[in-house]
Motif scaffolding. Structure first.
Motif, mmCIF file in Angstrom:
data_model
loop_
_atom_site.group_PDB
_atom_site.id
_atom_site.type_symbol
_atom_site.label_atom_id
_atom_site.label_comp_id
_atom_site.label_asym_id
_atom_site.label_seq_id
_atom_site.Cartn_x
_atom_site.Cartn_y
_atom_site.Cartn_z
ATOM 1 N N HIS A 111 0.814 -1.219 0.000
ATOM 2 C CA HIS A 111 0.000 0.000 0.000
ATOM 3 C C HIS A 111 0.853 1.277 0.000
ATOM 4 O O HIS A 111 0.305 2.374 0.111
ATOM 5 N N GLU A 112 2.166 1.122 -0.138
ATOM 6 C CA GLU A 112 3.048 2.283 -0.162
ATOM 7 C C GLU A 112 3.045 2.922 -1.559
ATOM 8 O O GLU A 112 2.830 2.243 -2.569
ATOM 9 N N PRO A 113 3.300 4.239 -1.637
ATOM 10 C CA PRO A 113 3.282 4.924 -2.946
ATOM 11 C C PRO A 113 4.321 4.403 -3.930
ATOM 12 O O PRO A 113 4.091 4.426 -5.150
ATOM 13 N N VAL A 115 5.119 1.511 -4.663
ATOM 14 C CA VAL A 115 4.634 0.346 -5.397
ATOM 15 C C VAL A 115 3.901 0.784 -6.665
ATOM 16 O O VAL A 115 4.074 0.203 -7.743
ATOM 17 N N THR A 116 3.097 1.827 -6.544
ATOM 18 C CA THR A 116 2.400 2.355 -7.725
ATOM 19 C C THR A 116 3.388 2.856 -8.769
ATOM 20 O O THR A 116 3.211 2.632 -9.979
ATOM 21 N N THR A 117 4.439 3.524 -8.323
ATOM 22 C CA THR A 117 5.459 4.030 -9.248
ATOM 23 C C THR A 117 6.168 2.896 -9.972
ATOM 24 O O THR A 117 6.400 2.957 -11.192
ATOM 25 N N ARG A 119 5.064 -0.141 -10.526
ATOM 26 C CA ARG A 119 4.151 -0.790 -11.461
ATOM 27 C C ARG A 119 3.942 0.063 -12.698
ATOM 28 O O ARG A 119 3.780 -0.458 -13.815
ATOM 29 N N ALA A 120 3.956 1.398 -12.533
ATOM 30 C CA ALA A 120 3.797 2.292 -13.680
ATOM 31 C C ALA A 120 4.976 2.193 -14.640
ATOM 32 O O ALA A 120 4.834 2.489 -15.836
ATOM 33 N N ARG A 121 6.123 1.767 -14.143
ATOM 34 C CA ARG A 121 7.288 1.593 -15.003
ATOM 35 C C ARG A 121 7.238 0.292 -15.802
ATOM 36 O O ARG A 121 8.124 0.030 -16.611
ATOM 37 N N GLU A 125 4.667 -8.332 -11.525
ATOM 38 C CA GLU A 125 4.371 -8.619 -10.125
ATOM 39 C C GLU A 125 5.484 -9.429 -9.468
ATOM 40 O O GLU A 125 5.841 -9.180 -8.304
#
Length: 217
Positions: A111-113, A115-117, A119-121, A125
């Motif tokens: 749930h940390e930010p 992780v979103t970054t 995945r955006a790259r 998984e």
């Protein structure tokens, strides 16, 4: 006397710790963030692993794989195969403890930010979990593992006695039976030094794993 038997105890302890860490990391990565049913089954098995007495597990393993199937020897230290059952007996409770901590930290990191970054790259998984989440989640598990390793190194009395293996544990049992006070005192001092050295090494390694700890210091 202690250092003469130290090699066999270190061999058993290091092998058990490596097996426990590898299995814990794999189970935690595979079950974290999954459906509640998967997590429930995993947690139930971990509780059983922690709760089972080591001597009982060792007897069950010997009965099945040594006396029944005759796959591995039950006693002695004549071949590397003789390490299999003692290592599994020591590692099973550790897997239950370490896996719970790793999974809790991995799910928190999901749930940390960052992780979103990542995945955006376009990172998959598997890469996200193995290269990033596991590294951040390993700090508390590594701290606990240092304490467990020290306890294993100085507390293999039951396993070494059960499997008739040489080591520090059997020396201490004989010293207690013979009331050999110098050997017992030497063992206490040695155990204290083991905990001090291992915890110092872990404290030096933690900032290398998580640079944020270096900034806090």
């Amino acid at each position: 006397m202690l250092f003469g038997e130290l090699g066999a105890t270190v061999e058993l302890t290091v092998a058990a710790m490596l097996l426990a860490v590898v299995l814990s990391a794999a189970i935690a990565l595979l079950t974290s963030g999954q459906r509640p049913a998967v997590r429930f089954v995993a947690q139930a098995l971990e509780i059983v692993a922690v709760s089972v007495p080591s001597f009982w597990l060792g007897i069950v393993l010997m009965t099945i794989f040594s006396f029944g199937l005759r796959w591995v020897p039950a006693f002695g230290n004549e071949s590397p195969v003789a390490l299999v059952l003692p290592v599994i007996t020591l590692a099973v409770p550790l897997v239950g403890v370490i896996t719970q901590i790793l999974r809790e930290r991995v799910e928190h990191q999901l749930h940390e930010p960052f992780v979103t970054t990542i995945r955006a790259r376009g990172v998959g998984e598997a890469g996200l979990r193995s290269r990033h989440l596991l590294r951040h989640a390993s700090v508390p598990a590594l701290t606990l593992s240092s304490i467990i390793f020290g306890s294993l190194l100085t507390g293999t009395v039951i396993i070494e006695t059960l499997f008739a293996r040489p080591g520090i544990g059997r020396v201490i049992v004989m010293a207690l039976q013979n009331r050999d006070v110098p050997v017992v005192l030497g063992f206490v001092i040695f155990a204290a030094l083991v905990f001090i050295v291992i915890n110092t090494v872990v404290d030096l390694l933690l900032p290398l794993i998580d640079p944020r700890l270096k900034e806090e210091r």
